[in-house]
Design a protein around this motif. Structure first.
Motif, PDB file in Angstrom:
ATOM      1  N   GLU A 142       0.830  -1.208   0.000  1.00  8.60           N
ATOM      2  CA  GLU A 142       0.000   0.000   0.000  1.00  8.60           C
ATOM      3  C   GLU A 142       0.864   1.257   0.000  1.00  8.60           C
ATOM      4  OE1 GLU A 142      -3.324   2.010  -0.690  1.00  8.60           O
ATOM      5  OE2 GLU A 142      -3.117  -0.155  -0.763  1.00  8.60           O
ATOM      6  N   TYR A 143       2.008   1.228   0.673  1.00  6.73           N
ATOM      7  CA  TYR A 143       2.954   2.345   0.637  1.00  6.73           C
ATOM      8  C   TYR A 143       3.380   2.616  -0.806  1.00  6.73           C
ATOM      9  CZ  TYR A 143       7.551   4.584   0.838  1.00  6.73           C
ATOM     10  OH  TYR A 143       8.632   5.398   0.607  1.00  6.73           O
ATOM     11  N   ILE A 144       3.684   1.566  -1.552  1.00  9.50           N
ATOM     12  CA  ILE A 144       4.096   1.708  -2.950  1.00  9.50           C
ATOM     13  C   ILE A 144       2.965   2.320  -3.775  1.00  9.50           C
ATOM     14  CG2 ILE A 144       4.762   0.437  -5.032  1.00  9.50           C
ATOM     15  CD1 ILE A 144       6.164  -1.578  -3.024  1.00  9.50           C
ATOM     16  N   VAL A 145       1.745   1.843  -3.560  1.00 10.40           N
ATOM     17  CA  VAL A 145       0.592   2.399  -4.283  1.00 10.40           C
ATOM     18  C   VAL A 145       0.423   3.879  -3.942  1.00 10.40           C
ATOM     19  CG1 VAL A 145      -1.922   2.298  -4.552  1.00 10.40           C
ATOM     20  CG2 VAL A 145      -0.579   0.193  -4.521  1.00 10.40           C
ATOM     21  N   ARG A 146       0.605   4.240  -2.689  1.00  7.20           N
ATOM     22  CA  ARG A 146       0.496   5.651  -2.290  1.00  7.20           C
ATOM     23  C   ARG A 146       1.561   6.499  -2.962  1.00  7.20           C
ATOM     24  NH1 ARG A 146       1.294   5.264   3.416  1.00  7.20           N
ATOM     25  NH2 ARG A 146       1.400   7.530   3.392  1.00  7.20           N
ATOM     26  N   MET A 147       2.766   5.948  -3.117  1.00  7.19           N
ATOM     27  CA  MET A 147       3.832   6.681  -3.802  1.00  7.19           C
ATOM     28  C   MET A 147       3.465   6.900  -5.269  1.00  7.19           C
ATOM     29  SD  MET A 147       6.933   7.789  -2.802  1.00  7.19           S
ATOM     30  CE  MET A 147       6.964   9.298  -3.722  1.00  7.19           C
ATOM     31  N   ILE A 148       2.937   5.867  -5.907  1.00  8.76           N
ATOM     32  CA  ILE A 148       2.498   5.966  -7.301  1.00  8.76           C
ATOM     33  C   ILE A 148       1.353   6.973  -7.419  1.00  8.76           C
ATOM     34  CG2 ILE A 148       1.358   4.686  -9.174  1.00  8.76           C
ATOM     35  CD1 ILE A 148       3.068   2.240  -8.210  1.00  8.76           C
ATOM     36  N   ALA A 149       0.406   6.923  -6.498  1.00 10.37           N
ATOM     37  CA  ALA A 149      -0.725   7.855  -6.499  1.00 10.37           C
ATOM     38  C   ALA A 149      -0.241   9.294  -6.371  1.00 10.37           C
ATOM     39  CB  ALA A 149      -1.691   7.522  -5.368  1.00 10.37           C
ATOM     40  N   LEU A 150       0.748   9.508  -5.518  1.00 14.14           N
ATOM     41  CA  LEU A 150       1.310  10.849  -5.346  1.00 14.14           C
ATOM     42  C   LEU A 150       1.907  11.349  -6.651  1.00 14.14           C
ATOM     43  CD1 LEU A 150       1.978  13.084  -3.250  1.00 14.14           C
ATOM     44  CD2 LEU A 150       4.170  11.922  -2.914  1.00 14.14           C
ATOM     45  N   TRP A 151       2.643  10.495  -7.339  1.00 17.34           N
ATOM     46  CA  TRP A 151       3.240  10.902  -8.626  1.00 17.34           C
ATOM     47  C   TRP A 151       2.148  11.189  -9.655  1.00 17.34           C
ATOM     48  CZ3 TRP A 151       3.443   9.519 -13.750  1.00 17.34           C
ATOM     49  CH2 TRP A 151       4.419  10.172 -14.509  1.00 17.34           C
ATOM     50  N   LEU A 152       1.155  10.329  -9.730  1.00 22.25           N
ATOM     51  CA  LEU A 152       0.071  10.551 -10.693  1.00 22.25           C
ATOM     52  C   LEU A 152      -0.647  11.867 -10.413  1.00 22.25           C
ATOM     53  CD1 LEU A 152      -1.415   6.953 -10.984  1.00 22.25           C
ATOM     54  CD2 LEU A 152      -0.071   8.180 -12.716  1.00 22.25           C
ATOM     55  N   GLU A 153      -0.827  12.184  -9.145  1.00 21.23           N
ATOM     56  CA  GLU A 153      -1.486  13.427  -8.767  1.00 21.23           C
ATOM     57  C   GLU A 153      -0.629  14.647  -9.096  1.00 21.23           C
ATOM     58  OE1 GLU A 153      -2.575  15.761  -4.644  1.00 21.23           O
ATOM     59  OE2 GLU A 153      -2.652  13.576  -4.632  1.00 21.23           O
ATOM     60  N   ARG A 154       0.660  14.573  -8.765  1.00 20.77           N
ATOM     61  CA  ARG A 154       1.533  15.747  -8.915  1.00 20.77           C
ATOM     62  C   ARG A 154       2.160  15.899 -10.284  1.00 20.77           C
ATOM     63  NH1 ARG A 154       4.779  15.812  -3.111  1.00 20.77           N
ATOM     64  NH2 ARG A 154       2.929  16.228  -1.842  1.00 20.77           N
ATOM     65  N   ARG A 155       2.430  14.789 -10.955  1.00 19.03           N
ATOM     66  CA  ARG A 155       3.165  14.850 -12.213  1.00 19.03           C
ATOM     67  C   ARG A 155       2.487  14.182 -13.384  1.00 19.03           C
ATOM     68  NH1 ARG A 155       8.314  15.816 -12.926  1.00 19.03           N
ATOM     69  NH2 ARG A 155       9.237  17.304 -11.708  1.00 19.03           N
ATOM     70  N   GLY A 156       1.562  13.285 -13.097  1.00 18.67           N
ATOM     71  CA  GLY A 156       1.003  12.463 -14.167  1.00 18.67           C
ATOM     72  C   GLY A 156      -0.282  12.960 -14.776  1.00 18.67           C
TER      73      GLY A 156
END
Length: 125
Positions: A105-119
């Motif tokens: 879930e930590y990894i998914v949260r990191m991916i979600a953060l990138w998608l929100e900020r950069r993706g």
């Protein structure tokens, strides 16, 4: 190194890396993300992580994440969640042990953060 790190601290470290900070979604991946929505794409992320990263000794470790073809793949490279070596180096998650649910879930949260900020995602999930 701690098992879980603060996402914002890791984010700032990743943004100082010319390699990690250079990733962007192409038009096809951006359209996919917008059409499916962040929640669906993060569901795919959970599936990819469970199958490709969670085992103690993943098949083809270091080469299991394609460079393109899905927004999650791009985000994984951008966030250093693409292989067990990068997880160890950038996030302090040791190799050789299966990832538990909290780590996944930590990894998914990191991916979600990138998608929100950069993706170009559709906001927080």
């Amino acid at each position: 190194m701690p098992q879980y790190q603060d996402l914002d601290i890791v984010w700032h470290r990743l943004q100082r890396s010319a390699f990690r900070s250079g990733f962007r979604l192409n038009e096809k991946d951006l359209a996919y993300l917008r059409n499916k929505g962040t929640a669906v794409v993060l569901g795919h992320a959970r599936e990819f992580i469970s199958a490709r990263l969670a085992p103690a000794l993943p098949a083809k470790d270091g080469k299991q994440t394609p460079w393109r073809g899905h927004p999650v793949f791009v985000a994984q490279h951008a966030t250093a969640t693409c292989c067990r070596g990068c997880l160890e180096k950038w996030h302090g998650i040791a190799r050789g042990r299966a990832l538990d649910e909290a780590q996944q879930e930590y990894i998914v949260r990191m991916i979600a953060l990138w998608l929100e900020r950069r993706g170009g995602g559709d906001g927080p999930v």
